[in-house]
Design a protein around this motif. Structure first.
Motif, PDB file in Angstrom:
ATOM      1  N   ALA A  42       0.835  -1.198   0.000  1.00  0.00           N
ATOM      2  CA  ALA A  42       0.000   0.000   0.000  1.00  0.00           C
ATOM      3  C   ALA A  42       0.874   1.255   0.000  1.00  0.00           C
ATOM      4  O   ALA A  42       1.993   1.254   0.530  1.00  0.00           O
ATOM      5  N   GLU A  43       0.356   2.299  -0.610  1.00  0.00           N
ATOM      6  CA  GLU A  43       1.051   3.595  -0.644  1.00  0.00           C
ATOM      7  C   GLU A  43       1.497   4.001   0.763  1.00  0.00           C
ATOM      8  O   GLU A  43       0.729   3.888   1.719  1.00  0.00           O
ATOM      9  N   GLY A  44       2.745   4.440   0.872  1.00  0.00           N
ATOM     10  CA  GLY A  44       3.295   4.885   2.146  1.00  0.00           C
ATOM     11  C   GLY A  44       3.973   3.794   2.959  1.00  0.00           C
ATOM     12  O   GLY A  44       4.684   4.090   3.922  1.00  0.00           O
ATOM     13  N   GLU A  45       3.769   2.530   2.589  1.00  0.00           N
ATOM     14  CA  GLU A  45       4.379   1.420   3.314  1.00  0.00           C
ATOM     15  C   GLU A  45       5.837   1.248   2.921  1.00  0.00           C
ATOM     16  O   GLU A  45       6.187   1.383   1.750  1.00  0.00           O
ATOM     17  N   ALA A  46       6.671   0.899   3.891  1.00  0.00           N
ATOM     18  CA  ALA A  46       8.077   0.591   3.604  1.00  0.00           C
ATOM     19  C   ALA A  46       8.164  -0.831   3.066  1.00  0.00           C
ATOM     20  O   ALA A  46       7.587  -1.757   3.640  1.00  0.00           O
ATOM     21  N   ILE A  47       8.877  -1.005   1.961  1.00  0.00           N
ATOM     22  CA  ILE A  47       9.129  -2.336   1.407  1.00  0.00           C
ATOM     23  C   ILE A  47      10.319  -2.931   2.144  1.00  0.00           C
ATOM     24  O   ILE A  47      10.310  -4.092   2.528  1.00  0.00           O
ATOM     25  N   PHE A  48      11.345  -2.132   2.354  1.00  0.00           N
ATOM     26  CA  PHE A  48      12.456  -2.448   3.256  1.00  0.00           C
ATOM     27  C   PHE A  48      13.142  -1.151   3.641  1.00  0.00           C
ATOM     28  O   PHE A  48      12.919  -0.117   3.029  1.00  0.00           O
ATOM     29  N   ARG A  49      13.970  -1.221   4.685  1.00  0.00           N
ATOM     30  CA  ARG A  49      14.621  -0.029   5.218  1.00  0.00           C
ATOM     31  C   ARG A  49      16.144  -0.145   5.133  1.00  0.00           C
ATOM     32  O   ARG A  49      16.696  -1.236   5.225  1.00  0.00           O
ATOM     33  N   GLU A  50      16.779   1.010   4.956  1.00  0.00           N
ATOM     34  CA  GLU A  50      18.231   1.098   4.934  1.00  0.00           C
ATOM     35  C   GLU A  50      18.796   0.389   6.172  1.00  0.00           C
ATOM     36  O   GLU A  50      18.312   0.589   7.278  1.00  0.00           O
ATOM     37  N   GLY A  51      19.782  -0.474   5.965  1.00  0.00           N
ATOM     38  CA  GLY A  51      20.401  -1.205   7.067  1.00  0.00           C
ATOM     39  C   GLY A  51      19.797  -2.569   7.334  1.00  0.00           C
ATOM     40  O   GLY A  51      20.408  -3.390   8.012  1.00  0.00           O
ATOM     41  N   ASP A  52      18.584  -2.838   6.802  1.00  0.00           N
ATOM     42  CA  ASP A  52      17.973  -4.161   6.971  1.00  0.00           C
ATOM     43  C   ASP A  52      18.824  -5.226   6.278  1.00  0.00           C
ATOM     44  O   ASP A  52      19.523  -4.928   5.306  1.00  0.00           O
ATOM     45  N   ALA A  53      18.713  -6.459   6.734  1.00  0.00           N
ATOM     46  CA  ALA A  53      19.325  -7.583   6.023  1.00  0.00           C
ATOM     47  C   ALA A  53      18.575  -7.751   4.702  1.00  0.00           C
ATOM     48  O   ALA A  53      17.359  -7.574   4.650  1.00  0.00           O
ATOM     49  N   GLY A  54      19.294  -8.044   3.648  1.00  0.00           N
ATOM     50  CA  GLY A  54      18.683  -8.161   2.323  1.00  0.00           C
ATOM     51  C   GLY A  54      18.304  -9.583   1.999  1.00  0.00           C
ATOM     52  O   GLY A  54      19.108 -10.343   1.465  1.00  0.00           O
ATOM     53  N   SER A  55      17.070  -9.968   2.293  1.00  0.00           N
ATOM     54  CA  SER A  55      16.652 -11.350   2.073  1.00  0.00           C
ATOM     55  C   SER A  55      15.844 -11.538   0.791  1.00  0.00           C
ATOM     56  O   SER A  55      15.511 -12.662   0.437  1.00  0.00           O
ATOM     57  N   PHE A  56      15.506 -10.446   0.093  1.00  0.00           N
ATOM     58  CA  PHE A  56      14.733 -10.557  -1.149  1.00  0.00           C
ATOM     59  C   PHE A  56      14.980  -9.331  -2.014  1.00  0.00           C
ATOM     60  O   PHE A  56      15.426  -8.296  -1.535  1.00  0.00           O
ATOM     61  N   MET A  57      14.671  -9.475  -3.297  1.00  0.00           N
ATOM     62  CA  MET A  57      14.704  -8.358  -4.244  1.00  0.00           C
ATOM     63  C   MET A  57      13.319  -8.249  -4.872  1.00  0.00           C
ATOM     64  O   MET A  57      12.506  -9.163  -4.740  1.00  0.00           O
ATOM     65  N   CYS A  58      13.061  -7.149  -5.537  1.00  0.00           N
ATOM     66  CA  CYS A  58      11.754  -6.908  -6.129  1.00  0.00           C
ATOM     67  C   CYS A  58      11.887  -6.427  -7.572  1.00  0.00           C
ATOM     68  O   CYS A  58      12.893  -5.818  -7.936  1.00  0.00           O
ATOM     69  N   ILE A  59      10.853  -6.689  -8.335  1.00  0.00           N
ATOM     70  CA  ILE A  59      10.669  -6.061  -9.643  1.00  0.00           C
ATOM     71  C   ILE A  59       9.315  -5.377  -9.584  1.00  0.00           C
ATOM     72  O   ILE A  59       8.307  -6.011  -9.253  1.00  0.00           O
ATOM     73  N   GLY A  96      24.929 -10.004  -0.283  1.00  0.00           N
ATOM     74  CA  GLY A  96      24.749 -10.371   1.119  1.00  0.00           C
ATOM     75  C   GLY A  96      24.923  -9.234   2.106  1.00  0.00           C
ATOM     76  O   GLY A  96      24.846  -9.441   3.315  1.00  0.00           O
ATOM     77  N   GLU A  97      25.162  -8.019   1.594  1.00  0.00           N
ATOM     78  CA  GLU A  97      25.317  -6.858   2.479  1.00  0.00           C
ATOM     79  C   GLU A  97      23.936  -6.353   2.917  1.00  0.00           C
ATOM     80  O   GLU A  97      22.911  -6.749   2.382  1.00  0.00           O
ATOM     81  N   ARG A  98      23.945  -5.417   3.856  1.00  0.00           N
ATOM     82  CA  ARG A  98      22.682  -4.827   4.324  1.00  0.00           C
ATOM     83  C   ARG A  98      22.141  -3.855   3.273  1.00  0.00           C
ATOM     84  O   ARG A  98      22.872  -3.420   2.394  1.00  0.00           O
ATOM     85  N   ARG A  99      20.870  -3.515   3.397  1.00  0.00           N
ATOM     86  CA  ARG A  99      20.220  -2.601   2.456  1.00  0.00           C
ATOM     87  C   ARG A  99      20.929  -1.257   2.448  1.00  0.00           C
ATOM     88  O   ARG A  99      21.231  -0.696   3.501  1.00  0.00           O
ATOM     89  N   SER A 100      21.160  -0.720   1.246  1.00  0.00           N
ATOM     90  CA  SER A 100      21.860   0.559   1.114  1.00  0.00           C
ATOM     91  C   SER A 100      20.902   1.740   1.125  1.00  0.00           C
ATOM     92  O   SER A 100      21.337   2.882   1.193  1.00  0.00           O
ATOM     93  N   ALA A 101      19.590   1.462   1.043  1.00  0.00           N
ATOM     94  CA  ALA A 101      18.591   2.534   1.009  1.00  0.00           C
ATOM     95  C   ALA A 101      17.265   1.982   1.521  1.00  0.00           C
ATOM     96  O   ALA A 101      17.084   0.776   1.665  1.00  0.00           O
ATOM     97  N   THR A 102      16.356   2.907   1.781  1.00  0.00           N
ATOM     98  CA  THR A 102      14.983   2.564   2.151  1.00  0.00           C
ATOM     99  C   THR A 102      14.132   2.674   0.895  1.00  0.00           C
ATOM    100  O   THR A 102      14.306   3.615   0.116  1.00  0.00           O
ATOM    101  N   CYS A 103      13.221   1.726   0.694  1.00  0.00           N
ATOM    102  CA  CYS A 103      12.281   1.799  -0.431  1.00  0.00           C
ATOM    103  C   CYS A 103      10.868   1.852   0.121  1.00  0.00           C
ATOM    104  O   CYS A 103      10.456   0.976   0.886  1.00  0.00           O
ATOM    105  N   ILE A 104      10.154   2.908  -0.251  1.00  0.00           N
ATOM    106  CA  ILE A 104       8.792   3.173   0.217  1.00  0.00           C
ATOM    107  C   ILE A 104       7.860   3.155  -0.996  1.00  0.00           C
ATOM    108  O   ILE A 104       8.202   3.720  -2.045  1.00  0.00           O
TER     109      ILE A 104
END
Length: 157
Positions: A42-59, A96-104
């Motif tokens: 939903a609009e405004g929701e975080a998909i992931f946040r900077e610094g989170d462990a990266g367990s998935f990618m999105c298209i 395998g590094e942590r997230r470099s940015a937040t995606c909203i």
């Protein structure tokens, strides 16, 4: 092997539509579809946040996603707005590094997701298809890096 499900057919069609995987054959798309999942954000929701462990990618299939970083002063800076067809979050899945940015979600979004575990499974089960997927992601990352390099060079003038 079971018959392809409606969901797998939808994922296959979305993979074909995104434009990232031009090197894949029709059978490759069908095989790869079993490793991806669909999510709605939903609009405004975080998909992931900077610094989170990266367990998935999105298209991004539909909608828009804001890519944000926190500046040294704590201020949030929007680095880019992504539109349909764009992959994101792949750096963390690949390295395998942590997230470099937040995606909203900047609007309601439909996403294709590929988990790190699913990518590993695809590498074991269907290595040629996985290699094509990884190569396409690497080419996409390379293009983005070249663009960023060009922008940095332009700022130095």
């Amino acid at each position: 092997m079971s018959e392809p499900t409606f969901l797998n057919n939808e994922i296959r069609d979305w993979l074909m539509d995104c434009g990232l995987f031009d090197q894949l054959q029709l059978a490759d798309f069908a095989a790869a579809s079993g490793y991806f999942s669909i999510s709605t954000v939903a609009e405004g929701e975080a998909i992931f946040r900077e610094g989170d462990a990266g367990s998935f990618m999105c298209i991004l299939h539909t909608g828009q996603v804001a890519v944000q970083k926190t500046g040294p002063d704590g201020q949030v800076i929007t680095m880019a707005t992504l539109r349909s067809g764009r992959a994101f979050g792949e750096m963390a899945v690949l390295d395998g590094e942590r997230r470099s940015a937040t995606c909203i979600a900047a609007s309601n979004c439909q996403l294709l997701n590929l988990g790190k575990d699913s990518l590993e499974k695809m590498l074991n089960d269907a290595p040629k298809i996985a290699a094509k997927i990884i190569r396409a992601l690497a080419v996409s990352l390379s293009k983005r890096l070249r663009m960023a390099d060009g922008q940095l060079a332009a700022q130095q003038v």
